[in-house]
Design a protein around this motif. Sequence first.
Motif, mmCIF file in Angstrom:
data_model
loop_
_atom_site.group_PDB
_atom_site.id
_atom_site.type_symbol
_atom_site.label_atom_id
_atom_site.label_comp_id
_atom_site.label_asym_id
_atom_site.label_seq_id
_atom_site.Cartn_x
_atom_site.Cartn_y
_atom_site.Cartn_z
ATOM 1 N N ILE A 39 88.112 32.099 -44.473
ATOM 2 C CA ILE A 39 86.919 32.703 -43.875
ATOM 3 C C ILE A 39 87.123 34.213 -43.805
ATOM 4 C CG2 ILE A 39 86.425 30.605 -42.563
ATOM 5 C CD1 ILE A 39 87.514 31.978 -40.064
ATOM 6 N N THR A 40 86.059 34.928 -43.513
ATOM 7 C CA THR A 40 86.200 36.377 -43.418
ATOM 8 C C THR A 40 87.060 36.731 -42.200
ATOM 9 O OG1 THR A 40 84.212 36.669 -42.062
ATOM 10 C CG2 THR A 40 83.938 36.786 -44.474
ATOM 11 N N LYS A 41 87.731 37.843 -42.314
ATOM 12 C CA LYS A 41 88.547 38.331 -41.194
ATOM 13 C C LYS A 41 87.669 38.555 -39.971
ATOM 14 C CE LYS A 41 91.792 41.941 -39.922
ATOM 15 N NZ LYS A 41 92.423 43.196 -40.279
ATOM 16 N N SER A 42 86.469 39.069 -40.204
ATOM 17 C CA SER A 42 85.522 39.323 -39.121
ATOM 18 C C SER A 42 85.166 38.032 -38.383
ATOM 19 C CB SER A 42 84.264 39.982 -39.697
ATOM 20 O OG SER A 42 83.279 40.115 -38.718
ATOM 21 N N SER A 43 84.919 36.957 -39.131
ATOM 22 C CA SER A 43 84.603 35.671 -38.495
ATOM 23 C C SER A 43 85.780 35.156 -37.680
ATOM 24 C CB SER A 43 84.216 34.644 -39.552
ATOM 25 O OG SER A 43 82.976 34.977 -40.129
ATOM 26 N N ALA A 44 86.973 35.274 -38.218
ATOM 27 C CA ALA A 44 88.167 34.833 -37.492
ATOM 28 C C ALA A 44 88.330 35.623 -36.201
ATOM 29 C CB ALA A 44 89.403 34.981 -38.369
ATOM 30 N N ASP A 45 88.073 36.914 -36.266
ATOM 31 C CA ASP A 45 88.163 37.753 -35.067
ATOM 32 C C ASP A 45 87.115 37.336 -34.037
ATOM 33 O OD1 ASP A 45 90.226 39.187 -36.228
ATOM 34 O OD2 ASP A 45 88.944 40.882 -36.825
ATOM 35 N N ASN A 46 85.868 37.109 -34.503
ATOM 36 C CA ASN A 46 84.788 36.725 -33.592
ATOM 37 C C ASN A 46 85.055 35.392 -32.914
ATOM 38 O OD1 ASN A 46 83.303 39.045 -34.112
ATOM 39 N ND2 ASN A 46 82.084 38.087 -35.711
ATOM 40 N N LEU A 47 85.695 34.463 -33.637
ATOM 41 C CA LEU A 47 86.014 33.146 -33.081
ATOM 42 C C LEU A 47 87.292 33.160 -32.239
ATOM 43 C CD1 LEU A 47 85.204 31.009 -36.246
ATOM 44 C CD2 LEU A 47 83.885 31.070 -34.116
ATOM 45 N N LYS A 48 88.007 34.280 -32.273
ATOM 46 C CA LYS A 48 89.267 34.420 -31.523
ATOM 47 C C LYS A 48 90.225 33.271 -31.857
ATOM 48 C CE LYS A 48 87.232 36.992 -27.708
ATOM 49 N NZ LYS A 48 85.808 37.008 -27.853
ATOM 50 N N LEU A 49 90.409 33.052 -33.169
ATOM 51 C CA LEU A 49 91.262 31.955 -33.610
ATOM 52 C C LEU A 49 92.730 32.262 -33.362
ATOM 53 C CD1 LEU A 49 89.553 31.005 -36.978
ATOM 54 C CD2 LEU A 49 89.294 29.919 -34.741
ATOM 55 N N SER A 50 93.444 31.255 -32.903
ATOM 56 C CA SER A 50 94.885 31.367 -32.687
ATOM 57 C C SER A 50 95.479 29.971 -32.769
ATOM 58 C CB SER A 50 95.188 32.008 -31.335
ATOM 59 O OG SER A 50 94.672 31.201 -30.292
ATOM 60 N N GLU A 51 96.767 29.895 -33.007
ATOM 61 C CA GLU A 51 97.453 28.610 -33.087
ATOM 62 C C GLU A 51 97.252 27.836 -31.786
ATOM 63 O OE1 GLU A 51 101.526 28.937 -34.329
ATOM 64 O OE2 GLU A 51 101.002 30.260 -35.991
ATOM 65 N N GLY A 52 96.956 26.548 -31.927
ATOM 66 C CA GLY A 52 96.773 25.687 -30.767
ATOM 67 C C GLY A 52 95.337 25.554 -30.299
ATOM 68 N N LYS A 53 94.433 26.396 -30.793
ATOM 69 C CA LYS A 53 93.040 26.345 -30.364
ATOM 70 C C LYS A 53 92.340 25.158 -31.014
ATOM 71 C CE LYS A 53 88.953 29.116 -29.673
ATOM 72 N NZ LYS A 53 88.451 30.472 -29.538
ATOM 73 N N GLU A 54 91.540 24.418 -30.227
ATOM 74 C CA GLU A 54 90.764 23.309 -30.772
ATOM 75 C C GLU A 54 89.525 23.862 -31.465
ATOM 76 O OE1 GLU A 54 89.852 20.149 -28.088
ATOM 77 O OE2 GLU A 54 91.930 19.487 -28.018
ATOM 78 N N VAL A 55 89.281 23.374 -32.683
ATOM 79 C CA VAL A 55 88.158 23.855 -33.494
ATOM 80 C C VAL A 55 87.563 22.679 -34.269
ATOM 81 C CG1 VAL A 55 89.115 26.179 -33.780
ATOM 82 C CG2 VAL A 55 89.666 24.412 -35.449
ATOM 83 N N TYR A 56 86.475 22.942 -34.950
ATOM 84 C CA TYR A 56 85.865 21.982 -35.863
ATOM 85 C C TYR A 56 85.858 22.579 -37.257
ATOM 86 C CZ TYR A 56 84.056 19.456 -31.806
ATOM 87 O OH TYR A 56 83.959 18.761 -30.636
ATOM 88 N N ALA A 57 86.249 21.790 -38.236
ATOM 89 C CA ALA A 57 86.077 22.163 -39.639
ATOM 90 C C ALA A 57 84.763 21.526 -40.061
ATOM 91 C CB ALA A 57 87.230 21.641 -40.489
ATOM 92 N N ILE A 58 83.769 22.339 -40.357
ATOM 93 C CA ILE A 58 82.456 21.847 -40.762
ATOM 94 C C ILE A 58 82.364 21.955 -42.276
ATOM 95 C CG2 ILE A 58 79.971 22.103 -40.492
ATOM 96 C CD1 ILE A 58 81.445 21.431 -37.870
ATOM 97 N N ILE A 59 82.108 20.826 -42.918
ATOM 98 C CA ILE A 59 82.062 20.793 -44.381
ATOM 99 C C ILE A 59 80.625 20.537 -44.799
ATOM 100 C CG2 ILE A 59 82.889 19.621 -46.447
ATOM 101 C CD1 ILE A 59 85.352 18.843 -44.567
ATOM 102 N N LYS A 60 80.054 21.495 -45.497
ATOM 103 C CA LYS A 60 78.684 21.383 -45.989
ATOM 104 C C LYS A 60 78.745 21.434 -47.504
ATOM 105 C CE LYS A 60 74.124 21.624 -45.523
ATOM 106 N NZ LYS A 60 73.323 20.563 -44.965
ATOM 107 N N ALA A 61 78.551 20.291 -48.140
ATOM 108 C CA ALA A 61 78.641 20.245 -49.596
ATOM 109 C C ALA A 61 77.677 19.198 -50.134
ATOM 110 C CB ALA A 61 80.061 19.909 -50.026
ATOM 111 N N THR A 62 77.180 19.439 -51.308
ATOM 112 C CA THR A 62 76.305 18.461 -51.942
ATOM 113 C C THR A 62 77.072 17.572 -52.900
ATOM 114 O OG1 THR A 62 75.746 20.072 -53.646
ATOM 115 C CG2 THR A 62 74.276 19.932 -51.745
ATOM 116 N N ASP A 63 78.281 17.949 -53.272
ATOM 117 C CA ASP A 63 79.085 17.166 -54.200
ATOM 118 C C ASP A 63 80.492 16.994 -53.670
ATOM 119 O OD1 ASP A 63 77.144 17.041 -56.368
ATOM 120 O OD2 ASP A 63 77.528 19.185 -56.605
ATOM 121 N N VAL A 64 81.018 15.801 -53.844
ATOM 122 C CA VAL A 64 82.429 15.526 -53.592
ATOM 123 C C VAL A 64 82.996 14.961 -54.876
ATOM 124 C CG1 VAL A 64 84.083 14.188 -52.253
ATOM 125 C CG2 VAL A 64 82.019 15.085 -51.143
ATOM 126 N N MET A 65 84.055 15.566 -55.378
ATOM 127 C CA MET A 65 84.669 15.114 -56.612
ATOM 128 C C MET A 65 85.925 14.309 -56.310
ATOM 129 S SD MET A 65 84.417 18.400 -59.037
ATOM 130 C CE MET A 65 83.148 19.577 -58.765
#
Length: 69
Positions: A39-65
């Motif tokens: 992700i962009t550095k700016s997004s990571a900063d805005n989300l205040k990401l750090s080790e141990g933080k609970e998050v969601y990985a959101i996957i938006k795709a029309t194809d899975v191979m």
Amino acid sequence: MQISARNGLKGTVKKVEIGSVNTEVTIEIANGVEVTAIITKSSADNLKLSEGKEVYAIIKATDVMIAID
């Protein structure tokens, strides 16, 4: 939180590698199962990401191979 994407994986941030423009985030979604996102550095900063933080990985795709060796 409500979102239209159908694939949301809850996990814990395992590693954050900050680059000059992008940040690579590794999320552990189950014991030994990881998802990595860039992700962009700016997004990571805005989300205040750090080790141990609970998050969601959101996957938006029309194809899975699927592939095999």
